[in-house]
Scaffold this motif. Sequence first.
Motif, PDB file in Angstrom:
ATOM      1  N   LEU A  77       0.868  -1.177   0.000  1.00 53.50           N
ATOM      2  CA  LEU A  77       0.000   0.000   0.000  1.00 53.50           C
ATOM      3  C   LEU A  77       0.907   1.230   0.000  1.00 53.50           C
ATOM      4  N   GLY A  78       1.474   1.463  -1.141  1.00 57.60           N
ATOM      5  CA  GLY A  78       2.457   2.521  -1.323  1.00 57.60           C
ATOM      6  C   GLY A  78       3.459   2.080  -2.361  1.00 57.60           C
ATOM      7  N   ALA A 157      -6.138   3.305   0.470  1.00 58.64           N
ATOM      8  CA  ALA A 157      -4.676   3.281   0.620  1.00 58.64           C
ATOM      9  C   ALA A 157      -3.997   2.870  -0.680  1.00 58.64           C
ATOM     10  N   TYR A 158      -4.568   1.897  -1.372  1.00 61.84           N
ATOM     11  CA  TYR A 158      -3.983   1.418  -2.624  1.00 61.84           C
ATOM     12  C   TYR A 158      -3.942   2.526  -3.672  1.00 61.84           C
ATOM     13  N   PHE A 159      -5.081   3.178  -3.898  1.00 62.06           N
ATOM     14  CA  PHE A 159      -5.135   4.194  -4.957  1.00 62.06           C
ATOM     15  C   PHE A 159      -4.409   5.474  -4.558  1.00 62.06           C
ATOM     16  N   GLN A 160      -4.450   5.812  -3.283  1.00 65.32           N
ATOM     17  CA  GLN A 160      -3.798   7.051  -2.863  1.00 65.32           C
ATOM     18  C   GLN A 160      -2.280   6.911  -2.790  1.00 65.32           C
ATOM     19  N   PHE A 161      -1.799   5.854  -2.151  1.00 66.98           N
ATOM     20  CA  PHE A 161      -0.360   5.733  -1.898  1.00 66.98           C
ATOM     21  C   PHE A 161       0.394   4.996  -3.007  1.00 66.98           C
ATOM     22  N   ARG A 162      -0.282   4.123  -3.732  1.00 70.10           N
ATOM     23  CA  ARG A 162       0.410   3.391  -4.802  1.00 70.10           C
ATOM     24  C   ARG A 162       0.173   4.017  -6.171  1.00 70.10           C
ATOM     25  N   LYS A 163      -1.039   4.521  -6.387  1.00 66.38           N
ATOM     26  CA  LYS A 163      -1.377   5.085  -7.693  1.00 66.38           C
ATOM     27  C   LYS A 163      -1.316   6.607  -7.727  1.00 66.38           C
ATOM     28  N   GLY A 164      -1.153   7.236  -6.554  1.00 66.29           N
ATOM     29  CA  GLY A 164      -1.039   8.687  -6.520  1.00 66.29           C
ATOM     30  C   GLY A 164      -2.346   9.428  -6.720  1.00 66.29           C
ATOM     31  N   SER A 170     -14.350   9.001  -4.544  1.00 61.66           N
ATOM     32  CA  SER A 170     -14.619   8.958  -5.980  1.00 61.66           C
ATOM     33  C   SER A 170     -13.400   8.506  -6.783  1.00 61.66           C
ATOM     34  N   SER A 171     -12.191   8.830  -6.309  1.00 55.63           N
ATOM     35  CA  SER A 171     -10.985   8.467  -7.067  1.00 55.63           C
ATOM     36  C   SER A 171     -10.804   6.955  -7.153  1.00 55.63           C
ATOM     37  N   ILE A 172     -11.367   6.212  -6.206  1.00 56.87           N
ATOM     38  CA  ILE A 172     -11.269   4.745  -6.225  1.00 56.87           C
ATOM     39  C   ILE A 172     -11.976   4.167  -7.443  1.00 56.87           C
ATOM     40  N   LEU A 173     -13.027   4.842  -7.898  1.00 61.62           N
ATOM     41  CA  LEU A 173     -13.873   4.307  -8.964  1.00 61.62           C
ATOM     42  C   LEU A 173     -13.421   4.724 -10.359  1.00 61.62           C
ATOM     43  N   ARG A 174     -12.276   5.386 -10.469  1.00 56.84           N
ATOM     44  CA  ARG A 174     -11.806   5.826 -11.780  1.00 56.84           C
ATOM     45  C   ARG A 174     -11.618   4.668 -12.767  1.00 56.84           C
ATOM     46  N   PRO A 175     -11.094   3.504 -12.341  1.00 55.23           N
ATOM     47  CA  PRO A 175     -10.912   2.409 -13.310  1.00 55.23           C
ATOM     48  C   PRO A 175     -12.206   1.947 -13.980  1.00 55.23           C
ATOM     49  N   ILE A 176     -13.365   2.138 -13.336  1.00 49.63           N
ATOM     50  CA  ILE A 176     -14.614   1.691 -13.954  1.00 49.63           C
ATOM     51  C   ILE A 176     -15.509   2.842 -14.409  1.00 49.63           C
ATOM     52  N   MET A 431     -10.565  15.657   5.216  1.00 50.01           N
ATOM     53  CA  MET A 431      -9.928  15.066   4.039  1.00 50.01           C
ATOM     54  C   MET A 431     -10.907  14.920   2.884  1.00 50.01           C
ATOM     55  N   GLN A 432     -12.080  14.351   3.183  1.00 53.37           N
ATOM     56  CA  GLN A 432     -13.040  14.047   2.122  1.00 53.37           C
ATOM     57  C   GLN A 432     -13.617  15.302   1.470  1.00 53.37           C
ATOM     58  N   THR A 433     -13.572  16.423   2.163  1.00 50.97           N
ATOM     59  CA  THR A 433     -14.152  17.653   1.608  1.00 50.97           C
ATOM     60  C   THR A 433     -13.089  18.667   1.188  1.00 50.97           C
ATOM     61  N   THR A 434     -11.820  18.236   1.159  1.00 53.47           N
ATOM     62  CA  THR A 434     -10.747  19.099   0.635  1.00 53.47           C
ATOM     63  C   THR A 434      -9.936  18.332  -0.406  1.00 53.47           C
ATOM     64  N   ASN A 435     -10.637  17.477  -1.157  1.00 51.06           N
ATOM     65  CA  ASN A 435     -10.018  16.709  -2.245  1.00 51.06           C
ATOM     66  C   ASN A 435      -8.880  15.818  -1.761  1.00 51.06           C
ATOM     67  N   GLY A 436      -9.057  15.242  -0.560  1.00 48.68           N
ATOM     68  CA  GLY A 436      -8.097  14.281  -0.054  1.00 48.68           C
ATOM     69  C   GLY A 436      -6.867  14.877   0.592  1.00 48.68           C
ATOM     70  N   SER A 437      -6.922  16.128   1.027  1.00 47.76           N
ATOM     71  CA  SER A 437      -5.764  16.757   1.670  1.00 47.76           C
ATOM     72  C   SER A 437      -5.343  15.960   2.901  1.00 47.76           C
TER      73      SER A 437
END
Length: 512
Positions: A77-78, A157-164, A170-176, A431-437
């Motif tokens: 996870l990173g 954790a996977y999409f944030q730390f490994r995929k940037g 919402s960013s989790i669902l980008r692949p679909i 975090m959720q309301t500041t685009n993941g800050s």
Amino acid sequence: MKKATPVFIVSIIVAVLFIIWGVIPASMLGNAALKPVTDAVQGFIVDKFGWFYLLTATGFLLFSIILIFTKFGRIKLGKDTDEPEYNYITWFAMLFSAGMGIGLVFWGASEPMYHFFAPPTGEGQTSEAARVAMRYSFFHWGLHPWAIYSVIALALAYFQFRKGSPGVISSILRPILGDRVDGHLGTFINFIAVFATIFGVATSLGLGAIQISGGLASVTPAITNNITTQLIVIAVVTVLFMLSAQTGLNKGIKYLSNLNVVLAISLMLFLLFAGPTNFIMDLFTTTIGSYFQNLPSMSFRLFPFDADNSWVQDWTIFYWAWWIAWAPFVGTFIARISKGRTIREFLLGVLLVPTIFGGLWFSVFGGSAIFLEYFEGIPVYSVIEESGMEVALFSVLQNYPLGMIMSGLAIFLICTFFITSADSATFVLGMQTTNGSMHPPNSIKFVWGLIQSAAAAILLWTGGLEALQTASIIAAFPFAIIMILMVLSLMKSFKSEKFTNVTKPVDLEKKD
């Protein structure tokens, strides 16, 4: 507020309108008042989609277990060079405090006692009823809830730390869903997550306020356990957690989480040795085996041929909905503190350690309560019927040595769990309301602190514990659908991972 996003604005507007709706007297709105509307929505969801909650929660557990034994468990996870930020003890303390603290203290003695007198099947107050009571307490607080948390925490954790990707749902669902997650659809998805978080956390904070009030009333007769006392408790603790929230993740939450674990273990060990030790440990050992033996059947049990199916609706379905409603909050927080761990390490830690600790907790507090009722003839359950489930813990403690001191320690523990949960929630909502800050502004955390406390107060004022349960079930329904999409998105993204052998085979001829 310069980092405020459309998600923040929409969420604040809806939350404020909900609070205003709850404040307006029912006499002015009639059937349009808050409680009748939420009761009607909750009744429809439970009657028509109770099966959906059971299948969804069990599906998440199966997904998590299967993932442990696949090659994807080796994924970090990173980045491959990242190392965990926190050691195991601090990691477990933080995820446990955020994930279950107040709930365990509230239900630790009261839930087994309730099932002992009113089991899902058969007669109450029997040895078999006691076994069923403990087994279902393990079930409701075991692998299923932590699997629900694991799915969203793993995905974030996977999409944030490994995929940037940004640390938002919402960013989790980008692949679909593709680039649609950057538009109105993404805003709506993140709003659903915020909505679920507000009411999932409000439920827990409401439970904490009820139990602090009940505990104070039980040790100080001059204090009355009523809505006024509960609202005062919320106001006081709100000030405390708002102060903690300003210190950030590595100070307030970290230190309080470690304190919570020390206090919880101290209270549990005291009762373990002051109470019927052999009985408690025999009960724990027996129930662990019974839990795993009956896990498949309990996971799908709905009693379709019984005219009254209210037990499953009031307990299992409520719990699964509550955990799903808590998932965006707990999942975001666990993801934030789990960078650098492999998926296998992450899932084993998140699934097994809290499940075993929770089982021991219920064996100590629930087992001590049942022992008093079954073997000693002390009427613990009658106290619950008279004064509410929130006093069960204090009723049990006062039947053992140093009861008043331990009751005071329990009240303090609930307060620190309350502060940690609310503090963590302000961080997650920020975090959720500041685009993941990763470091949301204190001003935004301050606003969310006031909102979630106000929501808890309104729910208590309009309907007490029942209203809290209703809010969780409603908030969880749309988010459960989003979580199913997360699993699909994860699997699609995993297929793009490239695996290399960790060790190379030794060339024996060259070595010679």
